[in-house]
Design a protein around this motif. Structure first.
Motif, PDB file in Angstrom:
ATOM      1  N   HIS A 165       0.841  -1.197   0.000  1.00 41.62           N
ATOM      2  CA  HIS A 165       0.000   0.000   0.000  1.00 41.62           C
ATOM      3  C   HIS A 165       0.874   1.245   0.000  1.00 41.62           C
ATOM      4  CE1 HIS A 165       0.929   0.024   4.305  1.00 41.62           C
ATOM      5  NE2 HIS A 165       0.585   1.297   4.282  1.00 41.62           N
ATOM      6  N   GLY A 166       0.328   2.350  -0.447  1.00 37.78           N
ATOM      7  CA  GLY A 166       1.083   3.591  -0.511  1.00 37.78           C
ATOM      8  C   GLY A 166       0.806   4.493   0.676  1.00 37.78           C
ATOM      9  N   SER A 167       1.719   5.382   0.929  1.00 38.74           N
ATOM     10  CA  SER A 167       1.571   6.403   1.955  1.00 38.74           C
ATOM     11  C   SER A 167       1.932   7.754   1.354  1.00 38.74           C
ATOM     12  CB  SER A 167       2.493   6.123   3.143  1.00 38.74           C
ATOM     13  OG  SER A 167       2.114   4.957   3.810  1.00 38.74           O
ATOM     14  N   ILE A 168       1.302   8.796   1.848  1.00 38.88           N
ATOM     15  CA  ILE A 168       1.622  10.153   1.416  1.00 38.88           C
ATOM     16  C   ILE A 168       2.895  10.595   2.128  1.00 38.88           C
ATOM     17  CG2 ILE A 168       0.833  12.559   1.434  1.00 38.88           C
ATOM     18  CD1 ILE A 168      -0.674  10.751  -0.523  1.00 38.88           C
ATOM     19  N   VAL A 169       3.782  11.263   1.387  1.00 33.16           N
ATOM     20  CA  VAL A 169       5.045  11.758   1.933  1.00 33.16           C
ATOM     21  C   VAL A 169       5.197  13.233   1.563  1.00 33.16           C
ATOM     22  CG1 VAL A 169       6.144   9.494   1.800  1.00 33.16           C
ATOM     23  CG2 VAL A 169       6.388  11.065  -0.104  1.00 33.16           C
ATOM     24  N   PHE A 170       6.021  13.934   2.303  1.00 28.55           N
ATOM     25  CA  PHE A 170       6.350  15.317   1.966  1.00 28.55           C
ATOM     26  C   PHE A 170       7.599  15.299   1.102  1.00 28.55           C
ATOM     27  CE2 PHE A 170       4.106  15.554   6.017  1.00 28.55           C
ATOM     28  CZ  PHE A 170       3.064  16.400   5.662  1.00 28.55           C
ATOM     29  N   ILE A 171       7.569  16.042  -0.006  1.00 23.66           N
ATOM     30  CA  ILE A 171       8.699  16.014  -0.944  1.00 23.66           C
ATOM     31  C   ILE A 171       9.058  17.423  -1.385  1.00 23.66           C
ATOM     32  CG2 ILE A 171       8.041  13.731  -1.792  1.00 23.66           C
ATOM     33  CD1 ILE A 171       7.731  16.510  -4.235  1.00 23.66           C
ATOM     34  N   THR A 172      10.267  17.548  -1.931  1.00 19.90           N
ATOM     35  CA  THR A 172      10.682  18.722  -2.693  1.00 19.90           C
ATOM     36  C   THR A 172      11.218  18.192  -4.016  1.00 19.90           C
ATOM     37  OG1 THR A 172      11.276  19.908  -0.688  1.00 19.90           O
ATOM     38  CG2 THR A 172      12.171  20.754  -2.752  1.00 19.90           C
ATOM     39  N   ASN A 173      10.692  18.709  -5.115  1.00 18.05           N
ATOM     40  CA  ASN A 173      11.101  18.288  -6.447  1.00 18.05           C
ATOM     41  C   ASN A 173      11.600  19.509  -7.209  1.00 18.05           C
ATOM     42  OD1 ASN A 173      11.500  16.791  -8.776  1.00 18.05           O
ATOM     43  ND2 ASN A 173       9.363  16.887  -9.402  1.00 18.05           N
ATOM     44  N   GLY A 183      13.198  22.003  -6.067  1.00 19.08           N
ATOM     45  CA  GLY A 183      12.954  23.198  -5.271  1.00 19.08           C
ATOM     46  C   GLY A 183      11.506  23.473  -4.936  1.00 19.08           C
ATOM     47  N   THR A 184      10.545  22.716  -5.497  1.00 15.19           N
ATOM     48  CA  THR A 184       9.120  22.929  -5.235  1.00 15.19           C
ATOM     49  C   THR A 184       8.606  21.888  -4.246  1.00 15.19           C
ATOM     50  OG1 THR A 184       8.806  23.818  -7.457  1.00 15.19           O
ATOM     51  CG2 THR A 184       6.828  23.078  -6.286  1.00 15.19           C
ATOM     52  N   SER A 185       8.052  22.348  -3.128  1.00 15.50           N
ATOM     53  CA  SER A 185       7.527  21.447  -2.097  1.00 15.50           C
ATOM     54  C   SER A 185       6.116  21.000  -2.445  1.00 15.50           C
ATOM     55  CB  SER A 185       7.527  22.137  -0.741  1.00 15.50           C
ATOM     56  OG  SER A 185       8.845  22.452  -0.366  1.00 15.50           O
ATOM     57  N   THR A 235      11.877  -2.908  -1.720  1.00 11.38           N
ATOM     58  CA  THR A 235      12.196  -1.651  -2.402  1.00 11.38           C
ATOM     59  C   THR A 235      11.062  -0.650  -2.245  1.00 11.38           C
ATOM     60  OG1 THR A 235      13.534  -2.828  -4.024  1.00 11.38           O
ATOM     61  CG2 THR A 235      12.834  -0.607  -4.603  1.00 11.38           C
ATOM     62  N   LEU A 236      11.396   0.515  -1.698  1.00 12.99           N
ATOM     63  CA  LEU A 236      10.440   1.613  -1.592  1.00 12.99           C
ATOM     64  C   LEU A 236      10.605   2.516  -2.803  1.00 12.99           C
ATOM     65  CD1 LEU A 236      10.935   2.562   2.162  1.00 12.99           C
ATOM     66  CD2 LEU A 236       9.186   1.073   1.164  1.00 12.99           C
ATOM     67  N   ASP A 237       9.494   2.833  -3.462  1.00 14.98           N
ATOM     68  CA  ASP A 237       9.487   3.689  -4.647  1.00 14.98           C
ATOM     69  C   ASP A 237       8.795   4.998  -4.276  1.00 14.98           C
ATOM     70  OD1 ASP A 237       9.737   4.311  -7.473  1.00 14.98           O
ATOM     71  OD2 ASP A 237       7.565   4.011  -7.565  1.00 14.98           O
ATOM     72  N   PHE A 238       9.523   6.104  -4.384  1.00 20.66           N
ATOM     73  CA  PHE A 238       8.992   7.422  -4.049  1.00 20.66           C
ATOM     74  C   PHE A 238       8.610   8.145  -5.325  1.00 20.66           C
ATOM     75  CE2 PHE A 238      11.583   6.189  -0.519  1.00 20.66           C
ATOM     76  CZ  PHE A 238      10.878   6.640   0.584  1.00 20.66           C
ATOM     77  N   ARG A 239       7.443   8.799  -5.306  1.00 21.44           N
ATOM     78  CA  ARG A 239       6.952   9.572  -6.451  1.00 21.44           C
ATOM     79  C   ARG A 239       6.715  11.009  -6.012  1.00 21.44           C
ATOM     80  NH1 ARG A 239       6.996   6.891 -11.362  1.00 21.44           N
ATOM     81  NH2 ARG A 239       7.404   4.715 -10.845  1.00 21.44           N
ATOM     82  N   SER A 240       6.832  11.934  -6.961  1.00 21.49           N
ATOM     83  CA  SER A 240       6.752  13.356  -6.627  1.00 21.49           C
ATOM     84  C   SER A 240       5.324  13.882  -6.484  1.00 21.49           C
ATOM     85  CB  SER A 240       7.510  14.189  -7.654  1.00 21.49           C
ATOM     86  OG  SER A 240       6.893  14.110  -8.911  1.00 21.49           O
ATOM     87  N   THR A 241       4.325  13.062  -6.792  1.00 19.46           N
ATOM     88  CA  THR A 241       2.923  13.428  -6.574  1.00 19.46           C
ATOM     89  C   THR A 241       2.157  12.180  -6.126  1.00 19.46           C
ATOM     90  OG1 THR A 241       2.133  12.878  -8.795  1.00 19.46           O
ATOM     91  CG2 THR A 241       3.008  15.122  -8.464  1.00 19.46           C
ATOM     92  N   PRO A 242       1.004  12.359  -5.482  1.00 20.57           N
ATOM     93  CA  PRO A 242       0.190  11.191  -5.121  1.00 20.57           C
ATOM     94  C   PRO A 242      -0.281  10.380  -6.334  1.00 20.57           C
ATOM     95  CG  PRO A 242      -0.456  13.075  -3.811  1.00 20.57           C
ATOM     96  CD  PRO A 242       0.500  13.579  -4.871  1.00 20.57           C
ATOM     97  N   SER A 243      -0.336  11.013  -7.528  1.00 26.11           N
ATOM     98  CA  SER A 243      -0.755  10.294  -8.733  1.00 26.11           C
ATOM     99  C   SER A 243       0.417   9.628  -9.449  1.00 26.11           C
ATOM    100  CB  SER A 243      -1.472  11.246  -9.691  1.00 26.11           C
ATOM    101  OG  SER A 243      -0.580  12.256 -10.115  1.00 26.11           O
ATOM    102  N   SER A 269      17.406  17.081 -11.562  1.00 28.23           N
ATOM    103  CA  SER A 269      18.310  18.174 -11.194  1.00 28.23           C
ATOM    104  C   SER A 269      17.659  18.957 -10.068  1.00 28.23           C
ATOM    105  CB  SER A 269      18.573  19.090 -12.389  1.00 28.23           C
ATOM    106  OG  SER A 269      17.373  19.701 -12.808  1.00 28.23           O
ATOM    107  N   GLY A 270      18.416  19.840  -9.460  1.00 22.57           N
ATOM    108  CA  GLY A 270      17.874  20.676  -8.390  1.00 22.57           C
ATOM    109  C   GLY A 270      17.763  19.917  -7.083  1.00 22.57           C
ATOM    110  N   THR A 271      17.100  20.540  -6.123  1.00 20.24           N
ATOM    111  CA  THR A 271      16.953  19.962  -4.794  1.00 20.24           C
ATOM    112  C   THR A 271      15.838  18.925  -4.766  1.00 20.24           C
ATOM    113  OG1 THR A 271      17.731  21.987  -3.760  1.00 20.24           O
ATOM    114  CG2 THR A 271      16.495  20.476  -2.366  1.00 20.24           C
ATOM    115  N   LYS A 272      16.149  17.762  -4.215  1.00 19.88           N
ATOM    116  CA  LYS A 272      15.163  16.699  -4.011  1.00 19.88           C
ATOM    117  C   LYS A 272      15.160  16.344  -2.529  1.00 19.88           C
ATOM    118  CE  LYS A 272      15.092  13.062  -6.723  1.00 19.88           C
ATOM    119  NZ  LYS A 272      15.430  11.759  -7.332  1.00 19.88           N
ATOM    120  N   THR A 273      13.962  16.304  -1.927  1.00 19.44           N
ATOM    121  CA  THR A 273      13.808  15.937  -0.520  1.00 19.44           C
ATOM    122  C   THR A 273      12.653  14.971  -0.376  1.00 19.44           C
ATOM    123  OG1 THR A 273      14.586  18.121   0.178  1.00 19.44           O
ATOM    124  CG2 THR A 273      13.402  16.818   1.818  1.00 19.44           C
ATOM    125  N   VAL A 274      12.826  13.964   0.460  1.00 18.79           N
ATOM    126  CA  VAL A 274      11.769  13.027   0.830  1.00 18.79           C
ATOM    127  C   VAL A 274      11.733  12.987   2.356  1.00 18.79           C
ATOM    128  CG1 VAL A 274      11.034  10.621   0.825  1.00 18.79           C
ATOM    129  CG2 VAL A 274      12.013  11.613  -1.234  1.00 18.79           C
TER     130      VAL A 274
END
Length: 102
Positions: free
Chosen positions: A50-58, A60-62, A74-82, A89-94
């Motif tokens: 199952h998936g969980s919502i996470v806070f991200i920066t892609n 530079g955009t949070s 293996t955990l797969d992180f996506r930049s949007t819930p969809s 490039s740029g800042t990435k945060t999970v």
């Protein structure tokens, strides 16, 4: 843990606690993105996908993102819930804290 998606880190924390039938997983990784994908391979097996919502920066955009277990460890992180990908490039945060079944 094996981490994919960053060329360098300003912060890198992955912690987990074994609760017997599940794990609490706490992740805070931030740095320079070098990939359109973001994954973490854990040193243990999960049965939940199952998936969980996470806070991200892609780039530079949070925003809100998503994490899903795509293989047994293996955990797969996506930049949007969809399930959108990342800018390589740029800042990435999970940032997330969630529980998954063994």
């Amino acid at each position: 843990a094996t981490i994919v998606g960053w060329s360098s880190y300003t912060y890198n924390k992955i912690q987990y606690k074994d609760l017997g039938d599940s794990y609490i997983i706490d992740v805070y990784i931030s740095g320079t993105s070098n990939s359109g994908t973001t994954t973490i391979v854990l040193p243990f097996t999960l049965t939940s996908n199952h998936g969980s919502i996470v806070f991200i920066t892609n780039n530079g955009t949070s925003a809100a993102g998503r994490v899903t277990c795509i293989a047994s460890n293996t955990l797969d992180f996506r930049s949007t819930p969809s399930a959108a990908g990342w800018t390589a490039s740029g800042t990435k945060t999970v940032t997330c804290n969630f529980t998954m079944k063994k």
